[in-house]
Design an enzyme around this catalytic site. Structure first.
Site, PDB file in Angstrom:
ATOM      1  N   HIS A 161       0.875  -1.195   0.000  1.00  0.00           N
ATOM      2  CA  HIS A 161       0.000   0.000   0.000  1.00  0.00           C
ATOM      3  C   HIS A 161       0.899   1.228   0.000  1.00  0.00           C
ATOM      4  O   HIS A 161       1.507   1.566   1.016  1.00  0.00           O
ATOM      5  CB  HIS A 161      -0.895  -0.007   1.245  1.00  0.00           C
TER       6      HIS A 161
ATOM      7  N   HIS B 205       1.472   5.401  -1.736  1.00  0.00           N
ATOM      8  CA  HIS B 205       1.080   6.553  -2.560  1.00  0.00           C
ATOM      9  C   HIS B 205       2.339   7.141  -3.174  1.00  0.00           C
ATOM     10  O   HIS B 205       3.203   7.641  -2.454  1.00  0.00           O
ATOM     11  CB  HIS B 205       0.372   7.613  -1.712  1.00  0.00           C
TER      12      HIS B 205
ATOM     13  N   LYS C 184      -9.396  -0.412  -5.465  1.00  0.00           N
ATOM     14  CA  LYS C 184      -9.388   0.218  -4.142  1.00  0.00           C
ATOM     15  C   LYS C 184     -10.674   0.996  -3.946  1.00  0.00           C
ATOM     16  O   LYS C 184     -11.023   1.856  -4.758  1.00  0.00           O
ATOM     17  CB  LYS C 184      -8.187   1.184  -4.052  1.00  0.00           C
TER      18      LYS C 184
ATOM     19  N   HIS D 185     -10.516   1.049   2.131  1.00  0.00           N
ATOM     20  CA  HIS D 185     -10.255   2.065   3.153  1.00  0.00           C
ATOM     21  C   HIS D 185     -11.481   2.066   4.051  1.00  0.00           C
ATOM     22  O   HIS D 185     -12.554   2.499   3.645  1.00  0.00           O
ATOM     23  CB  HIS D 185     -10.045   3.436   2.504  1.00  0.00           C
TER      24      HIS D 185
ATOM     25  N   HIS E  92      -4.486  -0.595   6.009  1.00  0.00           N
ATOM     26  CA  HIS E  92      -4.003   0.139   7.193  1.00  0.00           C
ATOM     27  C   HIS E  92      -4.925  -0.047   8.400  1.00  0.00           C
ATOM     28  O   HIS E  92      -5.445   0.916   8.957  1.00  0.00           O
ATOM     29  CB  HIS E  92      -3.776   1.629   6.904  1.00  0.00           C
TER      30      HIS E  92
ATOM     31  N   ASP F 247       1.475   2.559   3.542  1.00  0.00           N
ATOM     32  CA  ASP F 247       0.650   3.753   3.372  1.00  0.00           C
ATOM     33  C   ASP F 247       1.508   5.005   3.361  1.00  0.00           C
ATOM     34  O   ASP F 247       1.071   6.061   3.837  1.00  0.00           O
ATOM     35  CB  ASP F 247      -0.449   3.840   4.445  1.00  0.00           C
TER      36      ASP F 247
HETATM   37  C1  NCD Z   1      -3.477   9.063   2.088  1.00  0.00           C
HETATM   38  C2  NCD Z   1      -3.030  10.092   1.054  1.00  0.00           C
HETATM   39  O1  NCD Z   1      -2.491  11.142   1.454  1.00  0.00           O
HETATM   40  O2  NCD Z   1      -3.180   9.842  -0.134  1.00  0.00           O
HETATM   41  N1  NCD Z   1      -3.486   9.681   3.373  1.00  0.00           N
HETATM   42  C3  NCD Z   1      -3.460   9.057   4.576  1.00  0.00           C
HETATM   43  O3  NCD Z   1      -3.571   9.733   5.595  1.00  0.00           O
HETATM   44  N2  NCD Z   1      -3.307   7.762   4.686  1.00  0.00           N
HETATM   45  C4  NCD Z   1      -4.796   8.491   1.694  1.00  0.00           C
HETATM   46  C5  NCD Z   1      -5.177   7.270   2.476  1.00  0.00           C
HETATM   47  O4  NCD Z   1      -4.634   6.169   2.290  1.00  0.00           O
HETATM   48  O5  NCD Z   1      -6.061   7.398   3.332  1.00  0.00           O
HETATM   49 ZN    ZN Z   2      -3.241   5.063   1.696  1.00  0.00          ZN
END
Ligand code: NCD
Ligand code: ZN
Length: 349
Positions: A13, A15, A100, A137, A175, A247
């Site tokens: 996971h 970003h 997702k 999520h 998460h 995450d």
């Molecule tokens: C994530 C993001 O910034 O893209 N932020 C987070 O707090 N985890 C999005 C997500 O996974 O909720």
């Molecule tokens: Zn995330």
């Protein structure tokens, strides 16, 4: 000195963003991870196979040549706009790995989501046919639900019913952040969970008790110490239903240190060190490989990496990088500097 050898881990996971931010952050994930399950919450979101393929190429273009072992695994953003035939082709072609679901308004860029989890039965039936995992999520956005109860409420209000209607659907509770979430996973054989380095090592007092710390603010929010302890227990137990998803979610300091704090912890640089320190403190280093390299690979149906890493605890180092700067001059703060001072990671030849 404590030391452990593990197959090269996967981050299930992450970003990676786009443009300047992608260019600045991707090497940090690629350094020690083989696969990264790349989240689709761009603006606009990644919703078609063509978009996923193009995004995958943009990512690979930014991976330094020395880190070419890194293979992004692409996901599509669930909404009513999702074309199931296109999704099926993307999965068949090996371009799309999973989908997702975000509750509308729950987190960064999920204002773009539309629809309740319960409205996607046709999609879920197809996912079962395609043997493809639904990533969720899990946070209630009901205004009468307390911030710290949002995960448990979402499981009760939404996910439990979907699991009951689709008993063969593979679900990843992303998460997982609470003891209630761990319990939900344990009582649903087709549900697994990713756990982050920050939810394993911090709790809400770290976020709030000594002045609100924007760098620790994320969704789902860090919860109680008892919740963190339940996550640690699940992670070190070796149970195949739990595995690492960092995450890692970079936001520039301009979005973090303002009146509206962006949600997300940037842990790509030192997330592995943070997890190693958690396992070390639990005297469970020998279980680390299951959590970061084996369990997730088994869930997603891939063999673990044949490359090996060695992690060795060391005397605390004074000077290690604490932030990065993008080409447009934005800064992003690293999570886990304290732990990273204590660990040396190297590839085993
Ligand atoms: C994530 C993001 O910034 O893209 N932020 C987070 O707090 N985890 C999005 C997500 O996974 O909720
Ligand atoms: Zn995330």
């Amino acid at each position: 000195m404590a030391s452990v050898e593990i197959p090269m881990p996967d981050d299930w996971h992450v970003h990676l963003r786009d443009d300047d931010m992608l260019a600045a952050v991707v090497e940090h994930t690629a350094r020690w991870f083989r696969y990264g399950m790349v989240m689709p919450n761009l603006r606009p979101p990644v919703q078609t196979t063509a978009q996923a393929d193009a995004y995958r190429r943009r990512i690979l273009n930014r991976v330094p040549a020395a880190l070419s072992h890194f293979q992004p695994q692409m996901t599509l953003f669930v909404s009513h706009d999702l074309d199931l035939d296109d999704l099926g082709r993307g999965i068949e072609a090996g371009i799309v790995r999973a989908v997702k679901f975000y509750p509308p308004g729950a987190t960064t860029n999920s204002d773009q989501a539309k629809g309740d989890l319960g409205e996607f039965d046709e999609l879920f039936g197809r996912l079962v046919e395609w043997n493809t995992q639904l990533l969720v999520h899990a946070e209630s956005t009901r205004s009468d639900v307390d911030l710290f109860d949002r995960e448990a409420a979402f499981l009760d209000d939404h996910l439990a019913a979907v699991c009951a209607r689709h008993p063969k659907l593979g679900v990843t509770l992303e998460h997982v952040s609470t003891a209630a979430g761990v319990e939900f996973v344990r009582s649903n054989p087709n549900v697994v969970a990713s756990i982050t380095p920050h939810h394993l090592s911090r709790e809400r007092a770290d976020l709030l008790a000594f002045g609100m710390k924007p760098d620790l603010y994320c969704k789902p929010v860090l919860n109680t110490a008892a919740d963190r302890d339940a996550l640690v227990e699940a992670a070190v137990s070796g149970d195949g239903q739990f595995f690492l998803g960092t995450d890692s979610a970079p936001h520039p300091t301009t979005a973090k240190y303002g009146p509206n704090v962006a949600a997300g912890v940037f842990n790509a640089p030192y997330g592995l060190e943070v997890v190693a320190e958690v396992f070390h403190q639990q005297e469970a280093l020998e279980e680390l490989g299951k959590f970061v390299s084996l369990n997730g690979a088994a869930v997603y149906g891939v063999p673990p990496s044949v490359d090996q890493l060695r992690l060795t605890r060391r005397e605390a180092q004074d000077t290690i990088p604490e932030r990065l700067r993008t080409s447009s001059g934005e800064e992003v703060v690293f999570f886990g500097v304290e732990e990273a001072r204590l660990w040396h990671i190297e590839a085993v030849a």
